[in-house]
Design an enzyme around this catalytic site. Sequence first.
Site, PDB file in Angstrom:
ATOM      1  N   THR A 161       0.777  -1.927   3.803  1.00 37.13           N
ATOM      2  CA  THR A 161      -0.820  -1.652   3.599  1.00 37.13           C
ATOM      3  C   THR A 161      -0.793  -0.145   3.387  1.00 37.13           C
ATOM      4  O   THR A 161       0.104   0.308   4.050  1.00 37.13           O
ATOM      5  CB  THR A 161      -1.623  -1.965   4.686  1.00 37.13           C
ATOM      6  OG1 THR A 161      -1.002  -1.378   5.979  1.00 37.13           O
ATOM      7  CG2 THR A 161      -1.514  -3.484   5.187  1.00 37.13           C
ATOM      8  N   HIS A 162      -1.281   0.409   2.611  1.00 32.54           N
ATOM      9  CA  HIS A 162      -1.383   1.941   2.363  1.00 32.54           C
ATOM     10  C   HIS A 162       0.050   2.314   1.746  1.00 32.54           C
ATOM     11  O   HIS A 162       0.311   3.350   1.935  1.00 32.54           O
ATOM     12  CB  HIS A 162      -1.680   2.840   3.663  1.00 32.54           C
ATOM     13  CG  HIS A 162      -3.282   2.419   4.156  1.00 32.54           C
ATOM     14  ND1 HIS A 162      -4.303   2.977   3.784  1.00 32.54           N
ATOM     15  CD2 HIS A 162      -3.748   1.358   4.990  1.00 32.54           C
ATOM     16  CE1 HIS A 162      -5.341   2.581   4.271  1.00 32.54           C
ATOM     17  NE2 HIS A 162      -5.022   2.012   5.324  1.00 32.54           N
ATOM     18  N   SER A 282      15.557   3.515 -22.558  1.00 32.80           N
ATOM     19  CA  SER A 282      14.924   4.707 -23.016  1.00 32.80           C
ATOM     20  C   SER A 282      15.698   5.378 -24.019  1.00 32.80           C
ATOM     21  O   SER A 282      16.932   5.089 -24.405  1.00 32.80           O
ATOM     22  CB  SER A 282      14.999   5.688 -21.719  1.00 32.80           C
ATOM     23  OG  SER A 282      14.872   7.055 -22.174  1.00 32.80           O
ATOM     24  N   ASN A 290      13.639  -0.314 -18.464  1.00 30.10           N
ATOM     25  CA  ASN A 290      12.039  -0.427 -18.366  1.00 30.10           C
ATOM     26  C   ASN A 290      11.397  -1.752 -18.340  1.00 30.10           C
ATOM     27  O   ASN A 290      11.768  -2.479 -19.158  1.00 30.10           O
ATOM     28  CB  ASN A 290      11.514   0.708 -19.333  1.00 30.10           C
ATOM     29  CG  ASN A 290      12.039   2.049 -19.244  1.00 30.10           C
ATOM     30  OD1 ASN A 290      12.271   2.618 -18.158  1.00 30.10           O
ATOM     31  ND2 ASN A 290      12.092   2.441 -20.521  1.00 30.10           N
TER      32      ASN A 290
END
Length: 501
Positions: A161-162, A282, A290
Site C-alpha cells: 500500500t502506498h 533498446s 523492455n
Amino acid sequence: MSHEEILLSDARLTSPAAARQLQYSEMPRLQGEKKKFNEFLAVDVAHTVMLVEQNIIKPDVGRAILQQLQIIRDMEPEDFPIDARKGSFLLQIESRLFSTIGEDIGGQMHTGRSRIDQGATVRRLYQRNRMLDVMERLNTFQIAVAESARTHARTMMPGYTHMQQAQPWVFGHYLLSFSSRLHDSFERLTQAFNRVNRNPLGTVGLVGTSWNLNRLRTTHLLGFDGLVENAKLGREAFYAVDALSALSFVMADLNDLATDLHVWSTAEFGLVECDDSYCGTSSIFPQKKNPTALETIRRSAGPSVAWVATALATFRGEGTGDQAMREAPVLDDALNTVEGMLDLFTGVMETLIVHETRMADALRNSWATSSNLADVIVRERGLSFRQVHHIVARVVRNSLAASMAPHELTGSMVDEAALETVGKALGLSDNLVQAALDPRQFVDTRITDGSIGPRQVERLLAHAQAERMADRRWLEEKRAALRAAQSELDGAVAQIVNKPH
C-alpha cells in the site's frame, strides 16, 4: 438497364457531389460501412422476407431480390465495388440490384423503411456481434488469469500500500482479485448487450409507417431480443454509452494489472518478468529488456477514460432532432481496442515468468508481518490495539536504527519498546515473537472469508471457476440463439426462392 442510372441525389440536387465532398465525407463513411457488409445484407434479406410474408411485395419480386442478395452475400466484402457518387452502402447495394433486375423490381426492397432505421439496425447488429467477440476474448483472458492464480495459490510475496510493503500476500490471491473484477466487467457487458440487442427496423424515419410491417418477424429473424418500442427512438444511440462504459471498465482492469506487472518487473522489484516474445530492446542500452506488451496495453487504456465523455458530448450536441452525428465510430473503435488488448494480454499471462524465490526473499527481511505481531500481543496481554500499535511501531523504529532484521527480534527487545511507549514490559518469549513474524505462518493463519489463507484461496479459485463457467454459458446461449435465428432466416429465404412460380 436501357438508360443511365439516376443517382438518388440527382432528383433533388442541381450539382453532383464535389470531389472534396467525396474524398473527405462519402468515402470514409463508405469504408466504415463496408466493414458491416454482412450486417447490411442480413437486414436487407430479413426485411425482404418480411415484405413477402406480409404480402407487401409480390413473391416473384421478393424472389428476384433475394436471389441477387444471395449472390452479393456470397461475395468477399473487398470484392464488392463501391462508387462514392452513389452515396451510402444501402444505395450501393440498391445500385447493384438495379443493374441486374431493374429499379422497378429492386427498388421495392426499400418499401416501408428508411435509411434511418435500416442504418440503425445494421449498426446494432454489427455492434452486438462485435460485443460477443470481445466477451469471448474476455472469457479466454479470464482463463489465463485463473490458471496462473491456481499455479501460484501458495506463492508468497509482499503486499503493498502506498508502494510500501504492508503485509505478506499470495500472488495467486492477487490474480484472483482480477478474476472477480473481470467477471463484474463481463456482467456489465451483458447488461449493455441487452440494450444494444433491440430491433429498430420498422420505426422508419421518425413516426412509423402506414405499411403493415411485422416488426416482430424481423426481430426474430435477425436474432434481436426485443423491439425498440418507440418509433422516435429508432436511431437513438445512447445504448452506445452503456457499451462504452462497460468497455472502459475492462480497460481499467487491464490497465491496473498491466501497471502492477510493469512495476514488479523492474530490476528494483524483480518479482515477475515478461517472456522475451512480449518484450523489446533498446537501441542504445544493450542490457535493456523492455516489457513493450505491457506498455502497449497501458497506452491503449489511456484514451478509454474519455470514451463515455466523447459519446455523451457528441450526442448532447444534437438535441433530439437531426441525429446524424450518432454514427460516430467511437464504439466501433473501442470494441477493436478492447478485443485486441485482451488478446495481447492473454499471451502475456500465458507466458509470464514469476520469480518465486525473489518474492520469498523480499519477505525475509521485511517488517510486513508487524500487524500480526500486534494481533498476538493483543491476544496474549489484553492491551488495546491502539496501545499495541504504538509498541510495535517503536519495535520497528528501534530495529531499523540498529540495522536488525525481523528474524533477529527477541522478547526483550519488544519489552524495551513497550516500556518506552506504554510504560510496562510484556514478557513475550523469543519463540512467540519469531512465530508472530514468520511470513508463512502469517499467510496460514488468515481465516476470514476472502483472505489469503490456503482454504480461502481454494474457495476463491472454485468461486472464480463458477463465475467463468456462468460467463461461458451466457456466451454459448447467445451464440446458439443467433445461429438458430440465422437458420430460420435461411429457411425463410429458401421457401420464397425455391417456391414454384
